[in-house]
Design a protein around this motif. Structure first.
Motif, PDB file in Angstrom:
ATOM      1  N   PRO A 276       0.854  -1.200   0.000  1.00  0.00           N
ATOM      2  CA  PRO A 276       0.000   0.000   0.000  1.00  0.00           C
ATOM      3  C   PRO A 276       0.884   1.242   0.000  1.00  0.00           C
ATOM      4  N   ALA A 277       0.614   2.160  -0.904  1.00  0.00           N
ATOM      5  CA  ALA A 277       1.454   3.359  -0.981  1.00  0.00           C
ATOM      6  C   ALA A 277       0.571   4.578  -1.221  1.00  0.00           C
ATOM      7  N   VAL A 278       1.070   5.719  -0.776  1.00  0.00           N
ATOM      8  CA  VAL A 278       0.371   6.980  -1.022  1.00  0.00           C
ATOM      9  C   VAL A 278       0.956   7.580  -2.298  1.00  0.00           C
ATOM     10  N   LEU A 279       0.096   7.830  -3.293  1.00  0.00           N
ATOM     11  CA  LEU A 279       0.549   8.373  -4.577  1.00  0.00           C
ATOM     12  C   LEU A 279       0.177   9.843  -4.702  1.00  0.00           C
ATOM     13  N   GLY A 280       1.172  10.652  -5.001  1.00  0.00           N
ATOM     14  CA  GLY A 280       0.939  12.090  -5.116  1.00  0.00           C
ATOM     15  C   GLY A 280       1.953  12.740  -6.036  1.00  0.00           C
ATOM     16  N   ALA A 281       2.211  14.001  -5.801  1.00  0.00           N
ATOM     17  CA  ALA A 281       3.047  14.814  -6.690  1.00  0.00           C
ATOM     18  C   ALA A 281       4.413  14.202  -6.987  1.00  0.00           C
TER      19      ALA A 281
END
Ligand code: APR
Length: 319
Positions: A276-281
């Motif tokens: 699980p990963a947080v995807l952003g800029a």
């Protein structure tokens, strides 16, 4: 705000759907690259000629020259062969590693600041190789597998329980192969544990029903390959990668199962794995570590070992 530029390396089945989805969602301008002459030019012309109907207005161009990807914010790679019936993803290793090496060299040269999402299989190995050859920071190289595997798992749960798939949350971790790990304990329908609902419906047989869905999820890619006969899934891999692309381009910080580089997370140091990963800029902003129980930890270890063997096999081939 300047328009985003998105380059798609590989203009085959998945590449074509990616281009159409980006156009329909107006995520940015698209460059579709392929080594086959005229084909990417034809596909983008076809898509752009429907834009009056879609009421979208972005630039789409097809090319056989890597120079045209210059300045890309995001690159999505589908270059490589798909599976045929009877093949595992790992059977694609040698052919696709050769292709991926050349893709990475060219993206490094022409789009050195891009964030890169890999879809080509065998996924975990292709992401690893792309990062190694390009030397890009690990957070800027990631792979699409878990979003699709989780969507497949959610679909089977929705069918079984007779609820809308929109309300199902289920996550699949691990490598993108038969050892992937669908997380049963975390699966829920708008917060209600799936196992609780299965027990209401099936009593003592609930576990058996869940196991069947887990197995179907693990083999879901092969099920599609067997039916298509000429290639592998392309609509759902494309839509899954677009969800990741959207999270990155819109800087949404969405939590998605992602093939991301682990530096000690899940007991794994220096390998790409579905987590699980947080995807952003910045691409992968951070990895979220879940508290897994004994059974889940053991299953993830089997999957991790499968990924490690694949990477070792690739390294033995000289990559
Ligand atoms: N550079 C760029 N494109 C290439 C190269 C290369 N060196 N070699 C092959 N290609 C292109 C092919 O010309 C083809 O158009 O990659 C494209 C792949 O498209 P398809 O064969 O239609 O395969 P697709 O279904 O899109 O799947 C692509 O994603 O899910 C994975 O397993 C699947 O590895 C496969 C990849």
């Amino acid at each position: 705000m300047a328009r985003k530029k998105i380059s798609l390396i590989g203009g085959g089945q998945i590449g074509g759907v990616l281009a159409q989805l980006i156009a329909q969602k107006e995520l940015g301008d698209v460059v579709l690259f392929d080594i086959v002459e005229d084909m990417p030019q034809g596909k983008t012309l076809d898509i752009v000629e429907g834009s009056r109907v879609d009421q979208t207005d972005i630039k789409l161009s097809g090319t056989n020259s890597y120079a045209d990807i210059a300045g890309s914010d995001l690159v999505i790679v589908t270059a490589g062969l798909p599976r045929k019936p009877g093949m595992s993803r790992d059977d694609l290793l040698t052919t696709n590693a050769n292709i991926m090496k050349s893709v990475a060299e060219n993206v490094k040269e022409y789009a050195p600041n891009s964030i890169v999402i890999i879809i080509s299989n065998p996924l975990d190995a292709m992401v690893t190789l792309f990062q190694k050859v390009s030397g890009f920071p690990h957070n800027r190289v990631l792979g699409q597998a878990g979003v699709l595997d989780s969507s497949r798992f959610s679909t089977f749960i929705a069918w079984e329980l007779g609820v809308s798939v929109k309300d199902v949350n289920a996550m699949v971790l691990g490598g993108h192969g038969d050892t992937m790990v669908p997380l049963i304990r975390y699966a829920n329908v708008n917060g209600v544990p799936v196992m609780e609902l299965l027990e209401q419906k099936h009593g003592d047989n609930a576990k058996e029903v869940m196991d069947a869905m887990v197995n179907r999820t693990k083999l879901a890619g092969g099920e599609v390959v067997k039916l298509l006969k000429t290639g592998s899934a392309f609509y759902s891999p494309a839509t899954s990668a677009i969800a990741m692309a959207e999270a990155i381009l819109k800087e949404d910080n969405r939590l998605m199962p992602t093939c991301a580089y682990c530096k000690g997370e899940y007991g794994l140091d220096g390998y790409y794995l579905g987590v699980p990963a947080v995807l952003g800029a910045n691409g992968v902003e951070r990895i979220i570590e879940l508290k897994l129980n004994e059974e889940e930890t053991a299953a993830l270890e089997v999957s991790t070992n499968a990924v490690k063997s694949l990477i070792e096999a690739m390294s033995n081939l000289g990559f």
